[in-house]
Design a protein around this motif. Sequence first.
Motif, PDB file in Angstrom:
ATOM      1  N   TYR A 225       0.836  -1.199   0.000  1.00  0.00           N
ATOM      2  CA  TYR A 225       0.000   0.000   0.000  1.00  0.00           C
ATOM      3  C   TYR A 225       0.872   1.250   0.000  1.00  0.00           C
ATOM      4  O   TYR A 225       1.927   1.291   0.641  1.00  0.00           O
ATOM      5  CB  TYR A 225      -0.895   0.062   1.256  1.00  0.00           C
ATOM      6  N   THR A 236      -2.496   0.443  -4.293  1.00  0.00           N
ATOM      7  CA  THR A 236      -2.301  -0.882  -3.711  1.00  0.00           C
ATOM      8  C   THR A 236      -2.200  -1.894  -4.832  1.00  0.00           C
ATOM      9  O   THR A 236      -2.730  -1.681  -5.935  1.00  0.00           O
ATOM     10  CB  THR A 236      -3.435  -1.263  -2.746  1.00  0.00           C
ATOM     11  N   GLN A 241      -5.758  -5.037  -3.038  1.00  0.00           N
ATOM     12  CA  GLN A 241      -7.140  -4.815  -3.470  1.00  0.00           C
ATOM     13  C   GLN A 241      -8.049  -5.921  -2.948  1.00  0.00           C
ATOM     14  O   GLN A 241      -9.173  -5.672  -2.512  1.00  0.00           O
ATOM     15  CB  GLN A 241      -7.208  -4.742  -4.992  1.00  0.00           C
ATOM     16  N   LEU A 244      -8.638  -5.278   0.712  1.00  0.00           N
ATOM     17  CA  LEU A 244      -9.569  -4.170   0.929  1.00  0.00           C
ATOM     18  C   LEU A 244     -11.007  -4.578   0.645  1.00  0.00           C
ATOM     19  O   LEU A 244     -11.926  -4.145   1.329  1.00  0.00           O
ATOM     20  CB  LEU A 244      -9.180  -2.988   0.032  1.00  0.00           C
ATOM     21  N   TYR A 250     -15.844  -2.441  -1.282  1.00  0.00           N
ATOM     22  CA  TYR A 250     -14.985  -1.885  -2.321  1.00  0.00           C
ATOM     23  C   TYR A 250     -14.986  -2.829  -3.510  1.00  0.00           C
ATOM     24  O   TYR A 250     -14.855  -4.044  -3.367  1.00  0.00           O
ATOM     25  CB  TYR A 250     -13.554  -1.727  -1.791  1.00  0.00           C
ATOM     26  N   LYS A 252     -13.402  -3.228  -7.681  1.00  0.00           N
ATOM     27  CA  LYS A 252     -12.341  -2.739  -8.557  1.00  0.00           C
ATOM     28  C   LYS A 252     -12.839  -1.538  -9.358  1.00  0.00           C
ATOM     29  O   LYS A 252     -13.893  -1.588  -9.972  1.00  0.00           O
ATOM     30  CB  LYS A 252     -11.878  -3.852  -9.504  1.00  0.00           C
ATOM     31  N   TYR A 256     -10.570   3.755  -3.268  1.00  0.00           N
ATOM     32  CA  TYR A 256     -10.183   2.882  -2.161  1.00  0.00           C
ATOM     33  C   TYR A 256     -10.752   3.408  -0.844  1.00  0.00           C
ATOM     34  O   TYR A 256     -10.825   4.623  -0.634  1.00  0.00           O
ATOM     35  CB  TYR A 256      -8.661   2.806  -2.041  1.00  0.00           C
TER      36      TYR A 256
END
Length: 322
Positions: A225, A236, A241, A244, A250, A252, A256
């Motif tokens: 990160y 990141t 990803q 997260l 979240y 894609k 973020y």
Amino acid sequence: MIRERRSKEKLQTYYTKYIVDGILDPNVHPWVAESWQISHEAGIVSEAMPELYRLPKAELMELRDRHKTALTYLDGLYREIDEHFNLYNLSLLLLDNECHVLKNYALPFFQRVAGEVEGARLAETDIGTSSIAIVARHKTPFLLFGPEMWIKECQSGDACSAPVFLNGELQYILTLVSVQQQELPYSSIAALMLSMTHALETYLQLQARLDAKQAILDAVPHAVYHLLPGGEVAYTNKLGQSRLSGIASYNKGDTYPNLSDVVLNYRHTPLYKGFLGIPSYNKEVTWITAQKTYEDITTVVPLYRDNEVGGIVAISQPIEDL
């Protein structure tokens, strides 16, 4: 090669002498003379632009997609200076290393509208002597005066082309045609062309390095990160990803989540200390979120700008993966 001003009347005389009598005047630039001979031997007509070879639309679209990094950058750069092109009647082309026109900016290229030129091949074997042909062969910027063009109907404007390299290989040719040269000094044409070429080349080199680093970071078994002050995630990798997406809503392409919001014990982690200038190396850390508690081995390194912490890099590996 950026050349000094030449008498266009004399250049026209040299051209006519070669076309009519086949005699090369010793005052003709050697690269131009070489290209004239090649054009003559290839039987390329010199009066008018011949029918150009053009890529089928599907191939042109595929080619543009392959070169979208360069096109996107040049689109943005051109938007910032398009008034300059319109004011001085300049035409700009971006060609690939096989002399296919990827895009025609600004004015029509020698009375050809964008649809006629884009996808066309403007190699020496197609249109004879041009600044494009000379740059393709000698791999250096070149300013060609109108009377030196092989095709007579294209002699109304001067042209300057320059190569764009990536990793030592020719990738593109930028071509600028000045229809009304008397309003713009040759030095200005050369400066504009070299500036655009340098900017595009630098951007492509930077993007290539970033793409390589992205591939490396996505391949390592760590979540990486880059955090800005306040916990905002600037970057990141793929594993980050994935992590997260497990601790916040979240997807894609979304912004973020801010780690200071989703990590409940944020102020007691090495992340918070990192912004105070305190690095941490291979520390076992517990991350408490609303969905789950994680245990990772984490390294945090402060990033300094003007002697102040402007961000941190955090590298984390789940303990269960060790």
